[in-house]
Design a protein around this motif. Structure first.
Motif, PDB file in Angstrom:
ATOM      1  N   UNK A   1       1.219  -0.820   0.053  1.00 23.06           N
ATOM      2  CA  UNK A   1       0.076   0.111  -0.601  1.00 23.06           C
ATOM      3  C   UNK A   1       0.493   0.724  -0.141  1.00 23.06           C
ATOM      4  N   UNK A   2       1.827   1.303  -0.415  1.00 24.34           N
ATOM      5  CA  UNK A   2       2.692   1.683  -0.206  1.00 24.34           C
ATOM      6  C   UNK A   2       2.692   3.436  -1.564  1.00 24.34           C
ATOM      7  N   UNK A   3       2.579   4.242  -1.460  1.00 23.41           N
ATOM      8  CA  UNK A   3       2.887   4.877  -3.015  1.00 23.41           C
ATOM      9  C   UNK A   3       3.352   5.575  -3.786  1.00 23.41           C
ATOM     10  N   UNK A   4       4.287   5.857  -3.463  1.00 25.75           N
ATOM     11  CA  UNK A   4       6.262   6.513  -3.451  1.00 25.75           C
ATOM     12  C   UNK A   4       7.294   6.374  -2.486  1.00 25.75           C
ATOM     13  N   UNK A   5       8.292   6.565  -3.571  1.00 29.10           N
ATOM     14  CA  UNK A   5       9.230   6.318  -3.383  1.00 29.10           C
ATOM     15  C   UNK A   5      10.570   7.104  -3.223  1.00 29.10           C
ATOM     16  N   UNK A   6      11.152   7.457  -2.152  1.00 32.28           N
ATOM     17  CA  UNK A   6      12.100   8.764  -2.928  1.00 32.28           C
ATOM     18  C   UNK A   6      13.790   7.894  -2.328  1.00 32.28           C
ATOM     19  N   UNK A   7      14.536   7.994  -3.475  1.00 37.20           N
ATOM     20  CA  UNK A   7      15.794   7.221  -2.845  1.00 37.20           C
ATOM     21  C   UNK A   7      16.897   8.777  -3.583  1.00 37.20           C
ATOM     22  N   UNK A   8      17.458   8.788  -2.179  1.00 34.69           N
ATOM     23  CA  UNK A   8      17.947   9.790  -2.039  1.00 34.69           C
ATOM     24  C   UNK A   8      19.746   9.884  -2.785  1.00 34.69           C
ATOM     25  N   UNK A   9      20.234   8.582  -2.984  1.00 34.89           N
ATOM     26  CA  UNK A   9      21.731   8.945  -3.288  1.00 34.89           C
ATOM     27  C   UNK A   9      21.189   7.609  -5.120  1.00 34.89           C
ATOM     28  N   UNK A  10      20.031   7.976  -5.647  1.00 38.77           N
ATOM     29  CA  UNK A  10      20.070   7.752  -6.874  1.00 38.77           C
ATOM     30  C   UNK A  10      19.406   8.812  -8.017  1.00 38.77           C
ATOM     31  N   UNK A  11      20.249   9.550  -8.269  1.00 38.12           N
ATOM     32  CA  UNK A  11      20.075  10.690  -9.571  1.00 38.12           C
ATOM     33  C   UNK A  11      19.185   9.974 -10.418  1.00 38.12           C
ATOM     34  N   UNK A  12      18.791  10.473 -11.137  1.00 34.53           N
ATOM     35  CA  UNK A  12      18.065  10.060 -12.252  1.00 34.53           C
ATOM     36  C   UNK A  12      19.015   9.330 -13.245  1.00 34.53           C
ATOM     37  N   UNK A  13      20.658  10.103 -13.723  1.00 36.38           N
ATOM     38  CA  UNK A  13      21.527   9.137 -14.389  1.00 36.38           C
ATOM     39  C   UNK A  13      21.732   7.805 -14.054  1.00 36.38           C
ATOM     40  N   UNK A  14      21.321   7.408 -12.869  1.00 35.42           N
ATOM     41  CA  UNK A  14      21.058   5.956 -12.548  1.00 35.42           C
ATOM     42  C   UNK A  14      19.714   5.302 -11.783  1.00 35.42           C
ATOM     43  N   UNK A  15      19.114   6.105 -11.926  1.00 33.90           N
ATOM     44  CA  UNK A  15      17.826   5.588 -11.898  1.00 33.90           C
ATOM     45  C   UNK A  15      17.091   4.884 -12.207  1.00 33.90           C
ATOM     46  N   UNK A  16      17.359   4.667 -14.075  1.00 36.44           N
ATOM     47  CA  UNK A  16      16.540   4.078 -15.187  1.00 36.44           C
ATOM     48  C   UNK A  16      15.733   2.330 -14.956  1.00 36.44           C
ATOM     49  N   UNK A  17      16.512   1.700 -14.179  1.00 33.90           N
ATOM     50  CA  UNK A  17      15.746   0.381 -13.807  1.00 33.90           C
ATOM     51  C   UNK A  17      15.464   0.009 -13.153  1.00 33.90           C
ATOM     52  N   UNK A  18      15.208   1.123 -11.488  1.00 37.12           N
ATOM     53  CA  UNK A  18      14.385   1.579 -10.893  1.00 37.12           C
ATOM     54  C   UNK A  18      12.761   1.763 -11.479  1.00 37.12           C
ATOM     55  N   UNK A  19      13.473   2.892 -12.499  1.00 35.73           N
ATOM     56  CA  UNK A  19      12.261   3.391 -12.478  1.00 35.73           C
ATOM     57  C   UNK A  19      11.626   2.985 -13.088  1.00 35.73           C
ATOM     58  N   UNK A  20      12.413   1.926 -13.829  1.00 35.61           N
ATOM     59  CA  UNK A  20      11.102   0.766 -14.991  1.00 35.61           C
ATOM     60  C   UNK A  20      10.133   0.192 -13.713  1.00 35.61           C
ATOM     61  N   UNK A  21      10.871  -0.707 -13.311  1.00 33.46           N
ATOM     62  CA  UNK A  21       9.993  -1.103 -11.685  1.00 33.46           C
ATOM     63  C   UNK A  21       8.819  -0.684 -10.862  1.00 33.46           C
TER      64      UNK A  21
END
Lengths: 406, 272
Positions: free
Chosen positions: B124-144
């Motif tokens: 039931x979580x709605x969002x995620x903030x990852x402090x040490x994952x800038x856009x350049x590194x977050x492609x796979x996470x964003x896909x998931x």
């Protein structure tokens, strides 16, 4: 074996995103991203500028004392009865270790970028001393973050840094060791974005640090390769270095990467033994994860929390390793083994007694494996080890471990 | 789609003509049961959205209050899985208040992006903030996260220029998080005169509501920020209440909720 180096395809790493295969990258907070990208551009420009390289080479020659000698360790060779053992004498550098090679490069870059305040992390204090030294030389204020546990066990180096005009800030957060010092330095950097240069001491952190520190330390391998060709007319069969974050090892390995006949052997700190859980062997005992801006092998628990490293050598006491080593490990180009506290102490004593050289505890770990490697290779072969630091700083730790009082 | 919960909440607040109060607490601080009590009480205290921190051993962007909260949480054996259990229990009683998980990449990477995203959505979580994952590194996470219907909420900072802002905004949904000061959490004080133009810039670049955090400790600061932003985030000041309760040997929940209520009240009346 060829006397001239073939084209070094390994030079294509890292890619533009700072990746060594699956490792490396730039895992930092958004506030720092523009700074890291700016550093990347500034370093690329400096690297391509002959006047920067000429200035650096001048200081390496006249201030650091390079080139360091390549030395045939005759009595250790006789003792082990195998391959000829050579030392690259980086312990003879100003400040007593390889750390200053990198500090000199980065301080010149920092000034070129117009930065006016230098911060650094340190574990054993060798990188802190080297940073304080170049800051004194160029008149820049220097703040060194050091875990309070390390402040206590490395008092002589704290005093040295103070003599050099640096402010040593003890770090009490987390467990008060090198990883916490690095966290605190990152916190300083994110708070002082305009004027501050973060001078990282090992080949880890966000891109471009791993590649930049490697480049500055590659003077070790470049010199050693040429010296070996001159003295022996051939390349060594194996090169060996200790690994904490891995800057001296990558500096030695990198110029040999394309020489396929040369085995590259890194020695991690096994502390009380790998099975004890109290060690600093990230490659042998860890798994991939993200810490301090890069993806690499880390000591971590099943939930992804970082586990404290343990080693008698404060310089190897780090739960991660530079991402290029993680890559070379997975690619199979380099081999990684380990040595325990006890084995390092034995090698420390052996080196002092047979060669008249008191090594730092860090390269004593490498030496602890060199005997077997030499025997394994057999006579008529050559093994080259980087003696990356001198042991003056360690005499209290060693006396303690031997139950002696000084 | 769980993303809808964040969008619905901001739409409702816009209709009310006020900013959101976002309360940050650390899962498992001071222990799992008390943090569940706090979490359960936050909507009643006036939190419009909740950021639920999950602990990491090496929180590089945090000031002392949240560093200590993470250490207390880890000492209480909190894991990422137990953090999701808190969300699951919360959802049995509240299906409207958005919960955004916030932390560092390694525990999520360690779980596996796809498996984690599915588990987080299921809880039931709605969002995620990852402090040490800038856009350049977050492609796979964003896909998931996309596949699981969870918003990836990115941070913009005072150092983020317009060119980067476009990159940061590209795969962000729900809201943008503007880091009001260059620094760690809970250290410097956010200045609304500097924040106001930045909020406009971030809102224009992303087309999303803009939450402001990192330097808001008092009801006065929260109100000042609520006048210029779409949401004010308070974290360090709330976890400091946990620390204070532990120091005086009193229960943490009432102290945190009293503080949250004061902050919520200030945000609610800021534009009145």
């Amino acid at each position: 074996m060829n006397a001239t180096s073939p084209p070094n395809t390994w030079d294509s790493y890292p890619d533009v995103n700072g990746r060594f295969g699956d490792f490396g990258g730039r895992y930092v907070a958004e506030t720092l991203m523009p700074l890291v990208l700016d550093l990347d551009r500034a370093y690329a420009a400096a690297k391509a500028d002959p006047s920067f390289q000429a200035e650096l080479n001048g200081y390496l020659t006249h201030y650091v004392g390079r080139p360091s000698p390549l030395y045939f360790a005759e009595r250790l060779t006789q003792h082990f009865g195998g391959a000829k053992i050579y030392f690259k004498r980086d312990e003879l550098n100003h400040t007593g270790a390889h750390k200053i090679n990198n500090c000199m490069g980065q301080i010149l870059l920092a000034m070129r970028m117009g930065k006016t305040r230098i911060i650094a992390e340190t574990g054993a204090g060798q990188h802190g001393v080297a940073t304080a030294t170049v800051c004194a030389r160029f008149g820049l204020p220097c703040i060194v973050y050091m875990g309070e546990t390390d402040v206590e066990r490395q008092k002589p180096n704290v005093f040295r840094m103070n003599l050099l005009g640096a402010e040593v800030r003890p770090v009490t957060s987390g467990t008060g060791t090198l990883k916490d010092a690095m966290n605190e330095a990152m916190r300083d950097w994110v708070t002082n974005v305009a004027d501050t240069y973060y001078l990282i001491g090992t080949a880890a952190g966000p891109h471009p640090y791993p590649a930049m520190v490697r480049d500055f330390q590659s003077v070790i391998g470049t010199e050693a390769r040429a010296q070996m060709l001159q003295m022996e007319g051939r390349l060594p069969d194996a090169v060996v270095a200790c690994i904490g974050g891995g800057s001296n090892a990558i500096g030695l390995f990198h110029p040999f990467l394309a020489d396929e006949g040369v085995r590259l052997i890194g020695v991690e700190a096994a502390g009380h033994g790998l099975e004890s859980g109290l060690h600093a062997a990230s490659l042998t005992g860890g798994r991939p994860g993200v810490l301090h801006g890069n993806k690499t092998y880390l000591l971590q628990d099943p939930d992804g929390q970082i586990i404290d490293a343990h080693s008698i050598s404060a310089g190897l006491d780090y739960p991660g390793i530079g991402p290029e080593h993680a890559f070379l490990h997975d690619a199979g180009r380099a081999e990684y083994v380990s040595a325990t506290d006890e084995e390092a102490l034995d090698a420390f004593k052996l080196c002092a007694e047979l060669e008249g050289i008191i090594p730092a505890l860090e390269p004593a770990h490498a030496l602890a494996r060199v005997g077997e490697i030499a025997k394994d290779l057999g006579p008529d072969r050559i093994v080259l080890m980087n003696l990356c630091g001198r042991g003056d700083k360690d005499i209290f730790t060693v006396a303690d471990a031997l139950g002696r009082r000084i | 789609m769980t993303k809808a919960r964040i969008d619905d909440r901001f739409a409702a607040l816009k209709a009310e003509g006020r900013a959101a109060f976002i309360a940050y607490i650390m899962a498992g601080d001071p222990d799992l049961e008390q943090s569940f009590e706090i979490l359960s009480g936050l909507p009643g205290a006036g939190a419009d959205l909740i950021e639920l921190g999950f602990p990491f051993s090496d929180p590089m962007a945090e000031g002392v209050p949240i560093q200590r909260a993470a250490q207390r949480s880890l000492a209480a054996k909190t894991t990422l899985a137990k953090t999701l259990d808190l969300v699951r229990r919360f959802r049995l009683q509240d299906t409207a208040t958005p919960i955004v998980l916030m932390g560092y990449l390694n525990p999520v990477l360690n779980w596996g992006f796809e498996a984690f995203a599915a588990a987080a959505a299921d809880a039931g979580a709605d969002g995620l903030i990852i402090v040490d994952c800038p856009p350049e590194e977050s492609g796979p996470l964003a896909d998931a996260l996309d596949a699981a219907g969870i918003s990836l909420i990115r941070l913009a900072a005072p150092t983020t220029d317009d060119a980067r802002l476009a990159i940061v905004a590209r795969r962000t949904s729900g809201f943008m998080y503007y880091v009001s000061v260059a620094g760690v959490t809970g250290a410097k004080e956010a200045d609304e005169t500097a924040v106001a133009p930045a909020v406009v810039r971030v809102r224009q670049a992303s087309g999303l509501p803009v939450a402001v955090g990192f330097g808001i400790k008092t009801p006065e600061r929260a109100a000042a920020i609520a006048r210029v932003a779409d949401a004010a985030v308070v974290g360090s000041a709330l976890v400091d209440e946990v620390a204070a309760a532990l120091a005086e040997g009193s229960p943490a929940t009432p102290k945190v909720l009293v503080k949250a209520a004061a902050l919520a009240q200030a945000v609610r009346t800021a534009r009145a």
